[in-house]
Scaffold this motif. Structure first.
Motif, mmCIF file in Angstrom:
data_model
loop_
_atom_site.group_PDB
_atom_site.id
_atom_site.type_symbol
_atom_site.label_atom_id
_atom_site.label_comp_id
_atom_site.label_asym_id
_atom_site.label_seq_id
_atom_site.Cartn_x
_atom_site.Cartn_y
_atom_site.Cartn_z
ATOM 1 N N ALA A 95 0.815 -1.210 -0.096
ATOM 2 C CA ALA A 95 -0.036 -0.033 0.132
ATOM 3 C C ALA A 95 0.782 1.155 0.018
ATOM 4 N N GLY A 96 2.204 1.098 0.187
ATOM 5 C CA GLY A 96 2.979 2.158 0.257
ATOM 6 C C GLY A 96 2.839 3.051 1.271
ATOM 7 N N ILE A 97 2.496 2.749 2.649
ATOM 8 C CA ILE A 97 2.436 3.389 3.683
ATOM 9 C C ILE A 97 3.521 3.208 4.527
ATOM 10 N N ALA A 98 4.109 4.475 5.015
ATOM 11 C CA ALA A 98 5.314 4.520 5.978
ATOM 12 C C ALA A 98 5.120 3.604 7.245
ATOM 13 N N ALA A 99 6.037 2.866 7.476
ATOM 14 C CA ALA A 99 5.943 1.528 8.555
ATOM 15 C C ALA A 99 7.189 1.468 9.379
ATOM 16 N N LEU A 100 7.090 1.063 10.493
ATOM 17 C CA LEU A 100 8.232 0.702 11.539
ATOM 18 C C LEU A 100 7.858 -0.553 11.971
ATOM 19 N N ASN A 101 8.942 -1.285 12.685
ATOM 20 C CA ASN A 101 8.925 -2.443 13.331
ATOM 21 C C ASN A 101 10.028 -2.469 14.539
ATOM 22 N N LEU A 102 9.367 -2.667 15.550
ATOM 23 C CA LEU A 102 9.956 -2.287 16.669
ATOM 24 C C LEU A 102 10.051 -3.741 17.808
ATOM 25 N N GLY A 103 11.239 -3.726 18.317
ATOM 26 C CA GLY A 103 11.374 -4.819 19.358
ATOM 27 C C GLY A 103 12.352 -4.827 20.061
ATOM 28 N N PHE A 104 12.780 -5.418 21.468
ATOM 29 C CA PHE A 104 13.932 -5.470 21.990
ATOM 30 C C PHE A 104 14.334 -6.800 22.099
ATOM 31 N N GLY A 105 15.779 -7.301 22.111
ATOM 32 C CA GLY A 105 16.326 -8.270 22.005
ATOM 33 C C GLY A 105 17.927 -8.333 22.129
ATOM 34 N N GLY A 106 18.357 -9.666 21.959
ATOM 35 C CA GLY A 106 19.676 -9.730 22.283
ATOM 36 C C GLY A 106 20.241 -10.257 23.352
ATOM 37 N N GLU A 107 19.761 -10.345 24.193
ATOM 38 C CA GLU A 107 19.920 -10.825 25.816
ATOM 39 C C GLU A 107 18.787 -11.933 26.085
ATOM 40 N N ASN A 108 18.252 -12.393 25.163
ATOM 41 C CA ASN A 108 17.267 -13.373 25.434
ATOM 42 C C ASN A 108 17.158 -14.527 24.483
ATOM 43 N N GLY A 109 18.397 -15.036 24.319
ATOM 44 C CA GLY A 109 18.530 -16.174 23.282
ATOM 45 C C GLY A 109 17.794 -17.679 23.766
ATOM 46 N N GLY A 110 17.415 -18.305 22.776
ATOM 47 C CA GLY A 110 16.953 -19.604 23.250
ATOM 48 C C GLY A 110 16.414 -20.118 21.735
ATOM 49 N N GLY A 111 16.106 -21.546 22.024
ATOM 50 C CA GLY A 111 15.634 -22.162 20.924
ATOM 51 C C GLY A 111 14.208 -22.630 20.924
ATOM 52 N N GLU A 112 13.414 -21.846 21.564
ATOM 53 C CA GLU A 112 11.859 -22.228 21.798
ATOM 54 C C GLU A 112 11.003 -21.814 20.585
ATOM 55 N N TYR A 113 11.616 -21.107 19.230
ATOM 56 C CA TYR A 113 11.030 -20.344 18.305
ATOM 57 C C TYR A 113 10.060 -21.451 17.596
ATOM 58 N N HIS A 114 8.782 -21.312 17.530
ATOM 59 C CA HIS A 114 7.735 -21.880 16.987
ATOM 60 C C HIS A 114 7.745 -23.382 17.369
ATOM 61 N N THR A 115 8.483 -23.766 18.584
ATOM 62 C CA THR A 115 8.013 -25.286 19.121
ATOM 63 C C THR A 115 6.984 -25.263 20.225
ATOM 64 N N ILE A 116 6.918 -26.379 20.818
ATOM 65 C CA ILE A 116 6.006 -26.596 21.775
ATOM 66 C C ILE A 116 6.692 -25.930 23.135
#
Length: 730
Positions: free
Chosen positions: A491-512
Motif C-alpha cells: 500500500a506504500g504506507i510508511a511503517a516501522l517495526n520495533l522490538g527489544f532483544g539480544g539478551e534473550n537467546g533460546g531455541g523455543e521459536y515455533h516449538t512446543i
C-alpha cells in the motif's frame, strides 16, 4: 559489560539526556507533549503484561482454533473497556492441517522418524498432548516420494554453487538442509528449482541447540526433540491467502483452484529435530562436506548423494478457516481522518508466549494507558487504530487480507503503521521507512533502558560500537516476516517495526516450548522490557498523533538511499573484477594446477563479461532530489499558519506512496515499493532498491537497465512531489 557501560557514559557525556524540542512540534506544544508522555509512562504496569500473557498463552491458538477466537473476543472486550470502538473483521482463508507425516530411512539401514517433541519437567504446557499442533511446514504440497538423500547445508544459492563445483546434482533426490542461513521457504523453493523431489529441514545443534547453551528445561536452547514449525509459502511472490492474490479473502471471494496457487511449494517439505536428523545424516556417504558446512552433531558430515535413501509422505486437510482480526479505534479530536495505526498478531503456532504474545501484551498496555488519558480529556489529535492480527504465522494472512480489503481508504487516511511482534531483554531494534528515522531517534532518547538506566538509544549505540559498528542510530530496512509488509510494500504506507532483544537467546521459536514458564525464566522475567516496548511504541504513536507537522525527515532518507545506490555500484564493479580475474585464471590453467585429481572437481569455464551498466540517471536524479529536500529543510514548518500546516500534512501523509510503482517488481507485482522488498531468494531478508539490485545479482543486464529507468522515474516523481510541498508552503 564494563566496556558497554563505559561507552554508555561517554555517549551520555557527549549528548546529554535532556531534549528541548521535538520534531514537528511548536515550542508551546513541545511542553504539552512532554507532560502527556510523562503521564503516559507513569500509567504503564508490568503486572498487566504478565497476567495477560498467562491468559492468552494458556492453550495452543493457531488460526482457526476455538482458543484463538476466544482470545480475539477477549482482546476486543478489553479495548472496549478502555474506551475504544472495537470490532472483529473475519476472513475465510486456506489453511492446511497435517493428516499424515511419514519420514523413513529405507536404506542402507532403517529408521522411522519420531516427529514428536517430548514434554519437559517443570513445564506442564508441553504435556498437553493432542492439543499441541504437530510439527510441519504450512503450505508444503502433499507428496509421497522416495529417493537418495543429499545434504545441501543451508540450501541457499551459494550452497548450490558449491555443489555444482563438486559435480553433485540434486535432481531426482530428496535434500536435507539446516535451518537458518535464510528464511525457511527459500529452501524448498530452490531445491525444487534444482530438480529435487522432496525437502527436509532440521535444526543443527551448533546453530540452534547445545552448541549455543544448555537445552530446555535446564537452559533456554532447543533440546534434541524440538522442531521449528513455520510457513514455507512463497511469500516473496506474495503473502496472504494463497487463493486470493491481491484481493481480500472474503466469504464470497472468487478463489483460485489450489493446484493453480503459485505460492504453495512444488515439492513436499518437512521440518525435523536434530534427534531425527542424526540417523539420516549418519547414513550419508560420498564427498565430505566443506568445513563451513559441518554442524554440531557427532558425525562426519557427508554430502551424498546416498547411499542413504529416504521415504517422505505428507498429506494435509486443506480447508477454509476463519481468521479474526481485532480492529480498535480511538477517534482523533482534531483530525479524525488521519490515522496512526499500531499492530501485533495474536495467533501462534502453539502457545506463542514469546511469539507473539510478548508483543501483543505490550501493545495492549500501551492502548490501555492511552485510553485512560483520553477518558480524562487528553485525546490524541489524530485517530489511533490498534490491531490484533490473526493468521500471521502461516503467511501474514490476516493483515494482508485486511489491507487488500481496505487499501483505497488506508492510502487516503493512514499516516504510518507501527508494528511489533516478539519481545525480550536487551537492545532496541527498530526498522522502517527512513523518513521516520529522525523521529524514532528522538523517541529513543526519551526511553530509559530498564537494566542500565541509560536511554535505549544510548544502549543501542553502545552495542553498535562494541560490535564493530559506528555510534550512529539508524533504522534497518524492512524486508518481510511480520505484519508491516502489506502496509509498506503493497500500500506504500510508511511503517516501522520495533522490538527489544539480544539478551534473550533460546531455541523455543515455533516449538512446543514457547510457553509462559520458558518466557518467565529466560526472556523477560519482570516484563520490564515489555514495558519499555510499550513506552517506545507509545511515544512514537503519540508523537505522530499530536504533531503540528508530521515528523518526516527526508534528509536522512536521502542519505540512506544514496548509500544503497553506492553499494550496488560498488558490488557491480566487484563482480566485474571477479569475472576478469576468473577468466584470467582459466586462461592460465590455474584452476587445473590447483585441483585435487582425486576429487574430480568440474573444471570451470570462462564467464561472460559484465556489460557497462549506466547508473548516471539515478545518480543525477538523486542530486536534483537533494536540492529539493534541502529547500524543504530550510522552512520552519511549525511556524506556518494552521491552514498551511494542515495542507502540508495532507501531502506528507502520502509521501511514501510516491516511492511505489503500480506495476510492482518483476515477476511479483504485489510488491509495489521501489526502495524496500524481501529478497526473491532471501525471503525475510531485505533487498534495497530491489528491482535494480536483484537484476544485477541474477546477471540479467537488460532488466537491470530497465529497472534503473523505472527507479529513476520513481525518484523524479518523488522530487516533483517535494517541490509541490515546497511551493505550497512558501
Amino acid at each position: 559489560m564494563k566496556q558497554i557501560l563505559t561507552t554508555l557514559f561517554l555517549i551520555t557525556f557527549l549528548t546529554g539526556f535532556s531534549q528541548k524540542s521535538i520534531i514537528g512540534f511548536s515550542p508551546e506544544n513541545t511542553k504539552k507533549q512532554f507532560q502527556l508522555e510523562k503521564s503516559f509512562e507513569e500509567k504503564l504496569n508490568a503486572t498487566n503484561l504478565d497476567q495477560w500473557m498467562q491468559k492468552m498463552a494458556a492453550e495452543p491458538h493457531w488460526v482457526g482454533t476455538e482458543f484463538g477466537e476466544k482470545n480475539a473476543k477477549w482482546i476486543k472486550n478489553q479495548f472496549e473497556s478502555w474506551g475504544y470502538d472495537a470490532k472483529i473483521e473475519t476472513y475465510q482463508i486456506l489453511f492446511p492441517y497435517p493428516t499424515a507425516r511419514v519420514l523413513e530411512l529405507t536404506g542402507p539401514t532403517t529408521y522411522s522418524a519420531k516427529l514428536t517433541a517430548v514434554p519437559v519437567e517443570g513445564d506442564p504446557f508441553t504435556a498437553q498432548g493432542d492439543a499441541l499442533l504437530p510439527s510441519y511446514n504450512a503450505f508444503s504440497t502433499d507428496g509421497d516420494v522416495e529417493a537418495e538423500l543429499v545434504f545441501v547445508n543451508y540450501g541457499i544459492p551459494k550452497d548450490y554453487e558449491e555443489l555444482e563445483k563438486l559435480g553433485i546434482s540434486v535432481k531426482g533426490k530428496i535434500v536435507i538442509a539446516k535451518y537458518q542461513g535464510s528464511w525457511r521457504g527459500i529452501k524448498p523453493k530452490l531445491a525444487a528449482e534444482k530438480g529435487a523431489i522432496g525437502c527436509i529441514i532440521y535444526s543443527d545443534p551448533e546453530d540452534d541447540g547445545y552448541g549455543q547453551g544448555d537445552v530446555y528445561p535446564k537452559g533456554a536452547y532447543k533440546n534434541e526433540t524440538g522442531v521449528q514449525r513455520g510457513s514455507v509459502m512463497d511469500m516473496p511472490t506474495y503473502p496472504g491467502d494463497v487463493l486470493t492474490p491481491g484481493y481480500a479473502a472474503t466469504k464470497d471471494a472468487k478463489r483460485l483452484d489450489r493446484k493453480d496457487a503459485p505460492t504453495i511449494t512444488k515439492i513436499p517439505v518437512l521440518p525435523i529435530s536434530y534427534e531425527d536428523a542424526l540417523p539420516l545424516l549418519s547414513a550419508l556417504d560420498g564427498t565430505i562436506a566443506p568445513e563451513s558446512w559441518r554442524g554440531g552433531l557427532p558425525i562426519t558430515y557427508h554430502i551424498g548423494p546416498g547411499p542413504a535413501k529416504v521415504h517422505l509422505k505428507l498429506t494435509f486437510d486443506w480447508k477454509l478457516v476463519p481468521a479474526h482480526n481485532v480492529i480498535a479505534t480511538l477517534k482523533g479530536s482534531e483530525f479524525p481522518d488521519q490515522w496512526i495505526m499500531r499492530g501485533n498478531h495474536h495467533d501462534a503456532w502453539v502457545h506463542g508466549a514469546n511469539d507473539p504474545i510478548s508483543g501483543m501484551v505490550a501493545l495492549m498496555e500501551e492502548a490501555r494507558a492511552i485510553g485512560e488519558l483520553a477518558k480524562k480529556g487528553q485525546k490524541p489529535k489524530r485517530t489511533l487504530v490498534f490491531c490484533a492480527w490473526d493468521a500471521e504465522e502461516p503467511g501474514l494472512i490476516g493483515s494482508t487480507e485486511w489491507v487488500e480489503d481496505h487499501k483505497k481508504e488506508l492510502q487516503e487516511k493512514v499516516v504510518a503503521y507501527i508494528n511489533t511482534d516478539g519481545n525480550g531483554r536487551g537492545f532496541l531494534g527498530a526498522g522502517g521507512s527512513h523518513s521516520l528515522q529522525a523521529m524514532v531517534s528522538e523517541v529513543a532518547e526519551s526511553v530509559i533502558d530498564p537494566q542500565t538506566k541509560a536511554t535505549v538509544k544510548e544502549r543501542r549505540m553502545a552495542a553498535n560500537m562494541v560490535n564493530g559498528g559506528d555510534e550512529s542510530f539508524e533504522l534497518y530496512a524492512l524486508g518481510s516476516g511480520s505484519d508491516y509488509t502489506p502496509f509498506i510494500q503493497h500500500a506504500g504506507i510508511a511503517a516501522l517495526n520495533l522490538g527489544f532483544g539480544g539478551e534473550n537467546g533460546g531455541g523455543e521459536y515455533h516449538t512446543i516450548y514457547d510457553t509462559y514458564p520458558h518466557y518467565k525464566r529466560f526472556k523477560d522475567p519482570e516484563f520490564a522490557y515489555g514495558v519499555a516496548l510499550a513506552n517506545t511504541a507509545g511515544l512514537i504513536t503519540l508523537r505522530l498523533a499530536n504533531a503540528d507537522v508530521l515528523p518526516l525527515n527526508f534528509t536522512q532518507w536521502h542519505s540512506t538511499v544514496s548509500n544503497y545506490l553506492t553499494e550496488i555500484i560498488n558490488e557491480t564493479e566487484t563482480m566485474r573484477k571477479d569475472v576478469l580475474k576468473h577468466n584470467k585464471m582459466v586462461e592460465n590453467n590455474i584452476y587445473q594446477l590447483a585441483a585435487d585429481p582425486t576429487k574430480q572437481i568440474k573444471s570451470p569455464t570462462k564467464k561472460d563479461k559484465i556489460p557497462y551498466i549506466d547508473f548516471t540517471p539515478l545518480q543525477n536524479e538523486l542530486v536534483i532530489l537533494n536540492e529539493s529536500i534541502s529547500e524543504f529543510d530550510k522552512i520552519n514548518t511549525t511556524a506556518l499558519s494552521s491552514k498551511m500546516r494542515n495542507e502540508l500534512n495532507k501531502k506528507l501523509m502520502k509521501a511514501e506512496q510516491m516511492l511505489t510503482s503500480e506495476n510492482g517488481l518483476p515477476r511479483r507485482p504485489w510488491f509495489k515499493h521501489q526502495i524496500y522488498a524481501p529478497g526473491f531468494y532471501t525471503g525475510y531478508g531485505v533487498k534495497t532498491l530491489p528491482g535494480v539490485r536483484e537484476a544485477i545479482e541474477q546477471k540479467d543486464w537488460k532488466e537491470a537497465q530497465e529497472q534503473i529507468e523505472i527507479l529513476t522515474s520513481t525518484f523524479k516523481s518523488f522530487n516533483t512531489y517535494i517541490k509541490e510541498m515546497n511551493t505550497g508552503i512558501k
